[in-house]
Design a protein around this motif. Structure first.
Motif, mmCIF file in Angstrom:
data_model
loop_
_atom_site.group_PDB
_atom_site.id
_atom_site.type_symbol
_atom_site.label_atom_id
_atom_site.label_comp_id
_atom_site.label_asym_id
_atom_site.label_seq_id
_atom_site.Cartn_x
_atom_site.Cartn_y
_atom_site.Cartn_z
ATOM 1 N N GLU A 179 0.847 -1.191 0.000
ATOM 2 C CA GLU A 179 0.000 0.000 0.000
ATOM 3 C C GLU A 179 0.883 1.241 0.000
ATOM 4 O O GLU A 179 1.659 1.473 0.927
ATOM 5 C CB GLU A 179 -0.911 0.004 1.232
ATOM 6 C CG GLU A 179 -1.874 1.193 1.273
ATOM 7 C CD GLU A 179 -2.798 1.135 2.476
ATOM 8 O OE1 GLU A 179 -3.501 2.137 2.720
ATOM 9 O OE2 GLU A 179 -2.815 0.090 3.156
ATOM 10 N N THR A 180 0.773 2.048 -1.046
ATOM 11 C CA THR A 180 1.589 3.245 -1.173
ATOM 12 C C THR A 180 0.868 4.241 -2.071
ATOM 13 O O THR A 180 0.148 3.841 -3.000
ATOM 14 C CB THR A 180 2.977 2.908 -1.757
ATOM 15 O OG1 THR A 180 3.741 4.113 -1.920
ATOM 16 C CG2 THR A 180 2.855 2.221 -3.086
ATOM 17 N N LEU A 191 10.345 2.094 -15.110
ATOM 18 C CA LEU A 191 9.571 1.527 -14.004
ATOM 19 C C LEU A 191 8.864 0.277 -14.516
ATOM 20 O O LEU A 191 8.132 0.327 -15.512
ATOM 21 C CB LEU A 191 8.546 2.531 -13.470
ATOM 22 C CG LEU A 191 7.600 2.000 -12.395
ATOM 23 C CD1 LEU A 191 8.373 1.585 -11.149
ATOM 24 C CD2 LEU A 191 6.548 3.040 -12.039
ATOM 25 N N ARG A 192 9.081 -0.829 -13.815
ATOM 26 C CA ARG A 192 8.518 -2.101 -14.258
ATOM 27 C C ARG A 192 7.818 -2.781 -13.087
ATOM 28 O O ARG A 192 8.422 -3.013 -12.041
ATOM 29 C CB ARG A 192 9.621 -3.006 -14.796
ATOM 30 C CG ARG A 192 9.115 -4.323 -15.385
ATOM 31 C CD ARG A 192 10.259 -5.093 -15.991
ATOM 32 N NE ARG A 192 9.799 -6.345 -16.601
ATOM 33 C CZ ARG A 192 10.601 -7.208 -17.213
ATOM 34 N NH1 ARG A 192 11.888 -6.940 -17.321
ATOM 35 N NH2 ARG A 192 10.112 -8.319 -17.725
ATOM 36 N N LEU A 193 6.531 -3.073 -13.278
ATOM 37 C CA LEU A 193 5.739 -3.821 -12.311
ATOM 38 C C LEU A 193 5.446 -5.178 -12.913
ATOM 39 O O LEU A 193 4.818 -5.272 -13.977
ATOM 40 C CB LEU A 193 4.444 -3.084 -11.965
ATOM 41 C CG LEU A 193 4.593 -1.661 -11.402
ATOM 42 C CD1 LEU A 193 3.230 -1.046 -11.152
ATOM 43 C CD2 LEU A 193 5.417 -1.659 -10.127
ATOM 44 N N GLU A 194 5.872 -6.242 -12.235
ATOM 45 C CA GLU A 194 5.803 -7.569 -12.836
ATOM 46 C C GLU A 194 5.392 -8.594 -11.788
ATOM 47 O O GLU A 194 5.800 -8.526 -10.629
ATOM 48 C CB GLU A 194 7.165 -7.951 -13.422
ATOM 49 C CG GLU A 194 7.202 -9.318 -14.079
ATOM 50 C CD GLU A 194 8.573 -9.655 -14.612
ATOM 51 O OE1 GLU A 194 8.737 -10.713 -15.236
ATOM 52 O OE2 GLU A 194 9.498 -8.829 -14.398
ATOM 53 N N SER A 195 4.561 -9.548 -12.234
ATOM 54 C CA SER A 195 4.202 -10.713 -11.437
ATOM 55 C C SER A 195 4.465 -11.937 -12.302
ATOM 56 O O SER A 195 3.674 -12.256 -13.193
ATOM 57 C CB SER A 195 2.735 -10.656 -11.012
ATOM 58 O OG SER A 195 2.384 -11.802 -10.270
ATOM 59 N N PRO A 196 5.587 -12.651 -12.093
ATOM 60 C CA PRO A 196 5.969 -13.727 -13.026
ATOM 61 C C PRO A 196 4.983 -14.887 -13.051
ATOM 62 O O PRO A 196 4.727 -15.454 -14.124
ATOM 63 C CB PRO A 196 7.343 -14.177 -12.503
ATOM 64 C CG PRO A 196 7.833 -13.032 -11.683
ATOM 65 C CD PRO A 196 6.625 -12.408 -11.082
ATOM 66 N N SER A 201 -2.530 -6.796 -9.555
ATOM 67 C CA SER A 201 -3.747 -6.008 -9.372
ATOM 68 C C SER A 201 -3.385 -4.662 -8.781
ATOM 69 O O SER A 201 -2.616 -4.587 -7.817
ATOM 70 C CB SER A 201 -4.729 -6.756 -8.449
ATOM 71 O OG SER A 201 -5.872 -5.960 -8.183
ATOM 72 N N ILE A 202 -3.935 -3.594 -9.367
ATOM 73 C CA ILE A 202 -3.735 -2.230 -8.877
ATOM 74 C C ILE A 202 -5.100 -1.673 -8.536
ATOM 75 O O ILE A 202 -5.961 -1.503 -9.408
ATOM 76 C CB ILE A 202 -3.038 -1.351 -9.937
ATOM 77 C CG1 ILE A 202 -1.685 -1.954 -10.330
ATOM 78 C CG2 ILE A 202 -2.843 0.060 -9.410
ATOM 79 C CD1 ILE A 202 -0.971 -1.188 -11.431
ATOM 80 N N LYS A 206 -10.167 6.029 -5.161
ATOM 81 C CA LYS A 206 -10.526 7.242 -5.897
ATOM 82 C C LYS A 206 -9.933 7.295 -7.293
ATOM 83 O O LYS A 206 -10.124 8.280 -7.994
ATOM 84 C CB LYS A 206 -10.082 8.483 -5.120
ATOM 85 C CG LYS A 206 -10.836 8.683 -3.814
ATOM 86 C CD LYS A 206 -10.446 9.999 -3.163
ATOM 87 C CE LYS A 206 -11.238 10.235 -1.887
ATOM 88 N NZ LYS A 206 -10.887 11.519 -1.225
ATOM 89 N N GLY A 207 -9.183 6.280 -7.686
ATOM 90 C CA GLY A 207 -8.659 6.290 -9.052
ATOM 91 C C GLY A 207 -7.207 5.868 -9.088
ATOM 92 O O GLY A 207 -6.467 5.984 -8.103
ATOM 93 N N VAL A 208 -6.807 5.366 -10.249
ATOM 94 C CA VAL A 208 -5.437 4.954 -10.511
ATOM 95 C C VAL A 208 -4.942 5.745 -11.707
ATOM 96 O O VAL A 208 -5.594 5.765 -12.755
ATOM 97 C CB VAL A 208 -5.340 3.442 -10.782
ATOM 98 C CG1 VAL A 208 -3.900 3.059 -11.128
ATOM 99 C CG2 VAL A 208 -5.815 2.643 -9.575
#
Length: 290
Positions: A179-180, A191-196, A201-202, A206-208
């Motif tokens: 949580e951030t 910037l890389r967000l990865e789930s191998p 899930s993001i 109030k919004g992404v």
């Protein structure tokens, strides 16, 4: 030695008795010499003990303030130089002088324990040859201004700094949720967000917002990428929207003479291309939806 004679007195005249008995009182002969020798030996031992006491006081630096580098003050005990403790040390406070650091050294490990009124260990800090361990119900790190920078408990871990920076080549690995408010890369870095092996899930109440100020945004998946909104709409706002790999539902396929296609939607939401005509040709080429 002294000789004593017993005299009898009658009235005012003194008369010497006929039979005089002389008693010798004292020590004579070898006994006398042994006594003198014993007294002399005691005097020698006394002098030697006194000399040794003076020498020990001199070597150990005994004084009215303490012993050697150990000084007894009003606030406690003060040690100057290096000190070696062979057994556990119990103290309320340990601190160095204002002009020198405090060094705690050990050939094995250094352990600091905190106990309660019953003698039970409530906190422990162990510095070993290869590990640093801290045991306690709560662990906190504060800045010199008193601001909490890091807090760890059994329920949660809190980072109170303005920014958490991860400089490792492999990034940061989280086994559970994070949580951030902001996830941001360094300038001129990707910037890389990865789930191998699982899903990514993001969520936000109030919004992404995903923004790349000087580059591209790329989302890749082995299976499906789902954009879902429960109450609003999904808006693609750009000068150009490209879907290069849509299936062709027309018989002409990519070799159409005009090069114009119509974007069609199947009942299940799948998009496909159909050769543009005077009217809509989606229904004629809807076999892709089957």
């Amino acid at each position: 030695m002294v000789r004593e004679q017993y005299l009898t007195t009658q009235g005012s005249s003194l008369q010497r008795p006929e039979n005089q008995y002389v008693y010798k009182i004292g020590i004579y002969g070898w006994r006398k010499r042994c006594l003198y020798l014993f007294v002399l030996l005691l005097l020698i031992i006394l002098v030697v003990n006194f000399a040794l006491t003076i020498w020990i006081l001199k070597v150990m630096w005994f004084s009215t303030d303490g012993m050697g580098h150990l000084r007894v003050t009003e606030n406690g005990i003060r040690l100057e130089g290096e000190s070696e403790f062979l057994f556990p040390l119990y103290a309320k406070e340990i601190r160095s002088r204002t002009d020198s650091p405090l060094l705690v050294d050990s050939s094995q490990n250094v352990t600091i324990n905190a106990r309660d009124s019953n003698g039970h260990v409530t906190g422990r800090l162990t510095v070993g040859p290869s590990t640093l361990q801290a045991h306690g119900k709560h662990f906190e790190v504060h800045s010199n201004t008193g601001r909490m920078l890091f807090s760890a408990a059994e329920e949660e871990v809190v980072v109170g700094a303005d920014r958490l920076r991860v400089t490792g080549a492999e990034g940061a690995l989280f086994e559970h949720s994070v949580e951030t408010p902001v996830v941001r890369a360094e300038p001129f870095k990707q910037l890389r967000l990865e789930s191998p092996t699982r899903c990514l899930s993001i969520d936000a109440p109030k919004g992404v917002q995903i923004k790349a100020r000087a580059g591209n945004i790329e989302a890749s998946s082995q299976r499906d990428i789902v954009l879902h909104t429960s109450e609003g709409t999904v808006v693609l706002d750009a000068e150009t929207v490209k879907l290069p790999k849509l299936p062709h539902g027309s018989q002409g396929g990519p070799g159409s003479s005009e090069g114009l296609y119509e974007v069609c939607v199947c009942p299940d939401g799948m998009l496909y291309l159909s050769v543009a005509g005077v009217g809509s040709t989606c229904q004629e080429n809807s076999r892709v939806c089957q």
